[in-house]
Design a protein around this motif. Structure first.
Motif: not given
Length: 504
Positions: A137-166
């Protein structure tokens, strides 16, 4: 929407298509189909899905970023992982495939360990399942954080919350609907994309005749981290000039493979034991090429983009920066999709292993007469529940949540120290017994945590996995020697070895 974004989006639309295809194909399947693909995976899919689920975004961000900042000593981690991958495939893969089937057709690692010893009690299975649920469960949470970081880097206009949900919905969608088969097939494609992306960058740098001034390798940079500490980035003088602790720690990373459930579960899923040889070759070639290219990207990046990234402490985006620098946007979009793909390929596997542990190791042990349809449904529900809890952990800003997230980097060591020695002994030692397995898991886990929290990792520079792995192996061996091995425990081993000798 530019061509980079279009390429990126189209790639993930294709992944969703794969999930829907396998849902339509396998939605009437049983537990073995949902959690293990019905043991019908081919060698290419088995090999690449195992490696893709292993490496995650760390391969494209963490490793090259660490080498870019801290130099040659970090390359020993890549060497350790390559050696560990090879040893795991060569030594354990075929035996685990055969043993798991002969041990009452086990579909999870805890189930295999219990059945390997024909245990009358489910204590070991339940303990392992709870460890899996908590850690994954913690591992998956970590993957969510890592994926969101990359997503936000690629799409800076999307909020962190929206990026994590997507990102979370993306993972849950094809894990939920496709099960193990969809996860393996998407991880197969993602593994191919990851390797191609890693190869493409250094090849294009060389073909572009980019000037590489090696004198820049000696340049020392500094930046201030989030805690206010000044971090010095010194590339060092060479691979063999690394300290002994750096070399031992790097090589120790490879030991984690023997106890990593979401990786070794792939061995159990391959269609025929005879396919293991081909799968091993594919996996080893993949990991050597991918790790080698990741190291090369960091080496070249130190001479090309270090001045841009290191003073800001942004070494983790070296691959992104290099891809955008040397490729047109349409191609860089596909290369950058490899980073998200790497995060997804790890998170989906972890969700599925955690779900299978709950369903097969807890739910069906405490509730009688569970139908296959009910078990699969429960497994899908657990995928959603774990994902929701992981999202809450990942999105929380509190100090407690951050402390939990910081433990994730040590989970590899905990899994490797706890289960690695026991898996090896259960596959190779005829007289290994249930009591030895329990003692080995407890000792490996305890020493790993004590070494970490007592500060020995920091003071010695030695990764806690190494002493934990040694302790787990020694204690498991000593306890098994000191206690009687039952005839039924030997019978399971002998049956599996006979099957291994005749398997094709």
């Amino acid at each position: 929407m530019n061509s980079e974004m279009i390429t990126f989006v189209l790639y993930f639309v294709a992944l969703m298509g794969v999930a829907l295809y396998f849902y339509k194909k396998d939605h009437q399947g049983n537990q073995e189909t949902f959690f293990l693909g019905g043991r019908q995976m081919g060698p290419w899919v088995t090999a690449l899905s195992a490696q893709a689920s292993d490496m995650s975004a760390w391969l494209l961000m963490g490793l090259p970023g660490s080498i870019l900042a801290f130099g040659f000593g970090q390359i020993w981690i890549g060497i350790g992982l390559a050696l560990g991958t090879a040893a795991n495939w060569i030594l354990c893969a075929r035996r685990l495939r055969v043993f798991s089937e002969k041990a009452d057709d086990s579909i999870t690692i805890p189930q295999f360990l219990a059945n390997r010893f024909d245990a009358d009690t489910k204590t070991l299975q339940v303990i392992c399942a709870f460890i899996f649920l908590f850690a994954y469960t913690i591992y998956v949470a970590s993957a969510f954080v890592a994926g969101t970081t990359v997503f936000s880097t690629l799409f800076p206009n999307i909020s962190t919350t929206a990026a994590m949900i997507i990102f979370a919905l993306l993972i849950v969608f094809y894990t939920l609907f496709g099960g193990f088969t969809a996860v393996c097939w998407t991880d197969f494609f993602q593994g191919m994309l990851m390797m191609i992306a890693l190869m493409a960058v250094p090849i294009v740098v060389i073909l572009s005749k980019q000037e590489l001034d090696t004198s820049l390798l000696t340049q020392i940079y500094e930046y201030t981290d989030a805690n206010g500490s000044v971090v010095t980035c010194d590339f060092g003088g060479g691979l063999f000039n690394a300290s002994l602790s750096e070399i031992l720690t790097g090589l120790a990373w490879g030991l984690g493979y023997f106890g990593m459930p979401h990786i070794i579960i792939r061995f159990m899923s391959i269609e025929k034991p005879s396919d293991i040889k081909k799968a091993s070759t594919i996996a080893i070639v993949w990991v050597v090429i991918s790790l080698g290219c990741a190291c090369l990207i960091a080496y070249m990046g130190r001479m090309i983009v270090a001045e841009e990234l290191l003073p800001a402490g942004m070494q983790k985006i070296v691959f992104i920066t290099m891809a955008r620098k040397f490729f047109p946007s349409a191609i860089s979009g596909l290369l950058l999709a490899a980073i998200i793909a790497a995060s997804v390929s790890t998170a989906d596997s972890q969700l599925l292993v955690a779900s299978s542990s709950f369903t097969a190791d807890l739910y069906t042990n405490f509730k009688k007469d569970v139908s296959e349809k009910e078990a699969v449904l429960v497994g899908r529900i657990v995928v959603v529940i774990i994902a929701v809890i992981a999202y809450l952990i990942a999105s929380s800003k509190g100090a407690g949540a951050q402390a939990i997230m910081n433990l994730v980097e040590n989970a590899w060591g905990a899994f490797g120290a706890s289960f690695g020695p026991v898996i090896i002994l259960s596959l190779f030692w005829r007289d290994f017994n249930y009591k030895g397995a329990v003692a080995g898991i407890v000792a490996g886990f305890a020493v790993d945590l004590i070494w970490l929290f007592a500060g020995f990792s920091a003071s010695t520079g030695i990764y806690e996995l190494l002493p934990g792995f040694i302790a787990g192996g020694l204690v498991g061996f000593i306890v098994a020697k000191a206690t009687p091995t039952l005839d039924k425990e030997v019978a399971v081993y002998d049956k599996a070895r006979a099957a291994d000798a005749s398997a094709n």
